[in-house]
Scaffold this motif. Structure first.
Motif, mmCIF file in Angstrom:
data_model
loop_
_atom_site.group_PDB
_atom_site.id
_atom_site.type_symbol
_atom_site.label_atom_id
_atom_site.label_comp_id
_atom_site.label_asym_id
_atom_site.label_seq_id
_atom_site.Cartn_x
_atom_site.Cartn_y
_atom_site.Cartn_z
ATOM 1 N N VAL A 187 0.910 -1.141 -0.041
ATOM 2 C CA VAL A 187 -0.098 0.093 -0.074
ATOM 3 C C VAL A 187 0.994 1.235 0.004
ATOM 4 O O VAL A 187 0.750 2.351 -0.605
ATOM 5 N N LEU A 188 1.848 1.193 0.716
ATOM 6 C CA LEU A 188 2.926 2.390 0.899
ATOM 7 C C LEU A 188 3.499 2.742 -0.479
ATOM 8 O O LEU A 188 3.555 3.708 -1.181
ATOM 9 N N GLN A 191 0.958 4.177 -2.917
ATOM 10 C CA GLN A 191 0.541 5.605 -2.579
ATOM 11 C C GLN A 191 1.642 6.462 -2.846
ATOM 12 O O GLN A 191 1.510 7.524 -3.471
ATOM 13 N N PHE A 210 11.144 5.339 4.423
ATOM 14 C CA PHE A 210 10.323 4.626 3.252
ATOM 15 C C PHE A 210 10.745 3.633 2.671
ATOM 16 O O PHE A 210 10.192 2.619 2.472
ATOM 17 N N ALA A 213 10.472 0.723 5.135
ATOM 18 C CA ALA A 213 8.903 0.250 5.179
ATOM 19 C C ALA A 213 8.481 -0.568 4.000
ATOM 20 O O ALA A 213 7.552 -1.055 4.120
ATOM 21 N N ARG A 250 -6.036 9.499 12.710
ATOM 22 C CA ARG A 250 -6.914 10.537 11.772
ATOM 23 C C ARG A 250 -7.379 11.468 12.487
ATOM 24 O O ARG A 250 -7.310 12.893 12.520
ATOM 25 N N LEU A 253 -5.284 13.817 14.706
ATOM 26 C CA LEU A 253 -4.617 14.764 13.793
ATOM 27 C C LEU A 253 -5.823 15.935 13.644
ATOM 28 O O LEU A 253 -5.287 17.165 13.633
ATOM 29 N N ARG B 172 2.857 17.787 1.022
ATOM 30 C CA ARG B 172 2.295 16.541 0.657
ATOM 31 C C ARG B 172 3.159 15.448 0.495
ATOM 32 O O ARG B 172 2.798 14.445 0.699
ATOM 33 N N THR B 173 4.204 15.681 -0.165
ATOM 34 C CA THR B 173 5.144 15.037 -0.723
ATOM 35 C C THR B 173 5.726 14.237 0.392
ATOM 36 O O THR B 173 5.725 13.042 0.585
ATOM 37 N N ALA B 176 3.686 11.912 2.461
ATOM 38 C CA ALA B 176 3.532 10.484 1.718
ATOM 39 C C ALA B 176 4.848 9.531 1.779
ATOM 40 O O ALA B 176 4.659 8.384 2.122
ATOM 41 N N VAL B 177 6.163 10.010 1.770
ATOM 42 C CA VAL B 177 7.067 9.225 1.695
ATOM 43 C C VAL B 177 7.901 9.199 3.139
ATOM 44 O O VAL B 177 8.848 8.465 3.301
ATOM 45 N N LEU B 180 3.996 9.347 6.817
ATOM 46 C CA LEU B 180 2.814 8.091 6.479
ATOM 47 C C LEU B 180 3.709 6.800 6.912
ATOM 48 O O LEU B 180 3.234 5.890 7.536
ATOM 49 N N PRO B 181 4.908 6.586 6.277
ATOM 50 C CA PRO B 181 5.581 5.344 6.862
ATOM 51 C C PRO B 181 5.810 5.237 8.412
ATOM 52 O O PRO B 181 5.859 4.210 8.930
ATOM 53 N N ALA B 232 -0.702 18.132 9.837
ATOM 54 C CA ALA B 232 -1.946 17.164 9.892
ATOM 55 C C ALA B 232 -2.790 16.796 8.769
ATOM 56 O O ALA B 232 -3.152 15.804 8.557
ATOM 57 N N LEU B 235 -1.140 14.711 6.350
ATOM 58 C CA LEU B 235 -1.260 13.527 6.614
ATOM 59 C C LEU B 235 -2.435 12.853 6.758
ATOM 60 O O LEU B 235 -2.733 11.585 6.539
ATOM 61 N N VAL B 236 -3.525 13.507 7.022
ATOM 62 C CA VAL B 236 -4.935 12.959 7.077
ATOM 63 C C VAL B 236 -5.335 12.524 5.508
ATOM 64 O O VAL B 236 -5.875 11.602 5.457
ATOM 65 N N GLN B 238 -3.201 11.475 3.285
ATOM 66 C CA GLN B 238 -2.721 10.221 3.047
ATOM 67 C C GLN B 238 -3.250 9.090 4.011
ATOM 68 O O GLN B 238 -3.410 8.002 3.260
ATOM 69 N N LEU B 239 -3.741 9.248 5.280
ATOM 70 C CA LEU B 239 -4.367 8.302 5.754
ATOM 71 C C LEU B 239 -5.758 7.966 5.327
ATOM 72 O O LEU B 239 -5.982 6.626 5.238
ATOM 73 N N ASP B 240 -6.290 8.747 4.880
ATOM 74 C CA ASP B 240 -7.626 8.559 4.112
ATOM 75 C C ASP B 240 -7.562 7.566 2.800
ATOM 76 O O ASP B 240 -8.046 6.695 2.727
ATOM 77 N N ALA B 241 -6.389 7.878 2.135
ATOM 78 C CA ALA B 241 -6.038 7.060 1.093
ATOM 79 C C ALA B 241 -5.670 5.908 1.204
ATOM 80 O O ALA B 241 -5.865 4.759 0.646
ATOM 81 N N THR B 242 -4.839 5.952 2.362
ATOM 82 C CA THR B 242 -4.234 4.675 2.973
ATOM 83 C C THR B 242 -5.524 3.561 3.256
ATOM 84 O O THR B 242 -5.456 2.319 3.052
ATOM 85 N N ILE B 243 -6.390 4.110 4.053
ATOM 86 C CA ILE B 243 -7.440 3.437 4.693
ATOM 87 C C ILE B 243 -8.234 2.867 3.437
ATOM 88 O O ILE B 243 -8.761 1.746 3.443
#
Lengths: 356, 356
Positions: A187-188, A191, A210, A213, A250, A253, B172-173, B176-177, B180-181, B232, B235-236, B238-243
């Motif tokens: 998933v990572l 994404q 990264f 992970a 989430r 945050l 944003r980048t 993600a990298v 989120l990890p 936040a 990252l939120v 990214q968490l939405d997309a991960t979920i």
């Protein structure tokens, strides 16, 4: 003892080699793939390359089914049908409930050696692959005690550490410590690849967090699809729990809830310490971080220095700077005493080092 | 040039050392922590230890704010208030939108060097910390071109590679990298610790996939809480997309949808390859897997062998067997040519090796 190995890849071939080392066993192999069977014979992983399943199992006393997880149920059934009445039959699959539920034959014992995950094929088979490795066995109430004992003693002789566990608990545990990490790594990367596209190649060097992970991302689908599917319900449970945890982060945050973020991160720090200590063969690990220039020979100098000082490196990871000119090397050694010794040795070599 | 560093930890101290190397700059330092300030002076990271912020900034031409992310906004404000009219002020925080939005002063340029993530404290400061490292700069339309140019040239002289990027895209980048990890690593360890409790200590040696995926778990809360909170919303996202991705995997598993699982895993495999190639300073990497006995000296022998053959190791990870008696060493080297050379050298040393 007459040993039969059905499926002579990395694991099957290594079982054959381990059995043949002592010279006390005769190993017969069979594989649907004729080339693999020839290679197993050429590499001396087996004494006899059988012409078919019945021939392979004639007179067998222990039979191992070492085929992909997706082919386990039917292959174990075929082997049980062809095997003698007093032959113990086991498998080496990464998930255990499906195959165990399918066979309540007193001759069958599910098995799963924790070895060889990183490569495949009989060309990497080795007689010492199982030295010290945990080898899970999942006997059922129907299992013959005599046959289980025979299997257990054989595995001990290969150097493995057989350990009985309920198939249910095995699959649930592996879902948490193996299957879920693979899913998250996948998933990572996907994404981040999305973010890479969005940033139009202006994405940075992806950092060490990264890379760490995502090392296991995109593991061979030929192996992992069957693992995922055969452990689907346990993995779904893990995914449910993961999603719930991510939703918790989430929310914290979104609410800018500093106290919740601190508590969550502290708990993870403590959980990691506990797992590191409990997880690696019960050994307490000490982690050191060394700043090193990233040029040929530096890791050698460090590893040599530690080796000469009698400190064994349990695990290590180099986190290079984006340009590769330097890096921080994380080194894990066994216990505080080795840790202190390693720190001293590394400082003696002139590298900045901290105990993490 | 008169350089001022506010906050003389790892990054601030290294900026001072890098500036002082050439001898063309005078570096004044200030830190709320008197001990850190003394140590920075003792380590020659700064020429002058100032008695306060106004003294530190008198006559400054470039000022760096190298304090934790949570203290950035107010410290940058204080530095801008005390700094001369023609002094460029920058920071080194891991997130950029908050601090940039708070200051539209033509003298301010947000910054973020990708270096030094693994350690902290002026005791690890080094003049070459930024050699070849990407150093993001997030100038705004209000930024003075003259001052940006001064900062840029100074950073180039430290060996860094300054690169302009929008604060928005930067955050944003990095979400993600990097961020989120870290979150996923935390979630994984806590979940496995739960499973450990359930299995009543009968949990296995956690495998290499688990250790890789959780190396960055429990990163210091003193640093990371502020990073998470200041980024936040990204990252939120990214968490939405991960979920959503995890829910997709969960559905495929629930439906036993083999085709979906295969496609998902194949996509991750391809995404990982793309990222490995694009992500590391644009360099194509070659991954080799070597089976090695896990005893002192073996890694040294390998690293030495590669070093002598002129092959530099970009990254490596040892996956030991549960009993530490052996392992598979993953080695990354730059490009196919180095990969072929490394394979040849490793085979010459007698270790089984495959190109992954």
């Amino acid at each position: 003892m007459r040993i039969t190995v059905v499926g002579v890849g990395l694991i099957g071939g290594s079982i054959g080699m381990a059995a043949r080392r002592g010279g006390a066993h005769v190993v017969t192999g069979w594989d649907r793939c004729a080339a693999a069977l020839r290679q197993a014979h050429a590499r001396a992983a087996i004494d006899i390359a059988a012409g078919g399943l019945p021939e392979a199992l004639a007179g067998a006393e222990i039979a191992f089914v070492a085929v992909p997880v997706g082919a386990l149920v039917e292959t174990v059934a075929a082997v049980l049908a062809a095997a003698p009445r007093d032959c113990v039959v086991s498998d080496v699959g990464s998930t255990k409930r499906l195959v165990c539920a399918a066979h309540d034959d007193p001759r069958f014992v599910g098995g799963h050696p924790l070895a060889g995950a990183e490569t495949a094929g009989v060309e990497h088979a080795r007689g010492d692959l199982f030295e010290g490795a945990t080898w899970y066995l999942t006997p059922s109430p129907a299992t013959s005690g005599l046959l289980l004992d025979r299997l257990f003693r054989f595995l001990r002789a290969t150097g493995a550490r057989p350990q009985a566990i309920e198939a249910e608990l095995h699959d649930r545990t592996l879902a948490a410590v193996s299957h879920l990490p693979h899913v998250l790594a996948n998933v990572l990367v996907s994404q981040a690849a999305g973010a890479l596209g969005e940033a139009e190649q202006r994405i940075p060097a992806t950092g060490p967090s990264f890379r760490d992970a995502t090392r296991v991302a995109g593991a061979p689908g030929s192996v992992w699809t069957d693992i995922y599917l055969s452990n689907a319900d346990a993995l779904v449970e893990q995914l449910d729990a993961t999603i719930a945890r991510l939703e918790g982060v989430r929310e914290a945050l979104r609410d800018a809830d500093r106290r919740a973020i601190v508590a969550w991160n502290d708990a993870a720090r403590e959980d990691r310490r506990r797992l590191l200590e409990a997880g690696l063969a019960g050994e307490k690990l000490c982690e050191l971080r060394v700043t090193v220039p990233n040029r040929p020979g530096v890791l050698a100098q460090l590893a040599l220095g530690l080796g000469r000082g009698g400190v064994n490196i349990v695990d290590m990871a180099l986190h290079p700077a984006p340009d590769m000119s330097e890096g921080v090397l994380a080194v894990w050694v066994g216990g505080d005493e080795d840790g202190a010794r390693a720190q001293e040795l590394i400082e003696g070599l002139g590298f900045p080092v901290v105990v993490a």
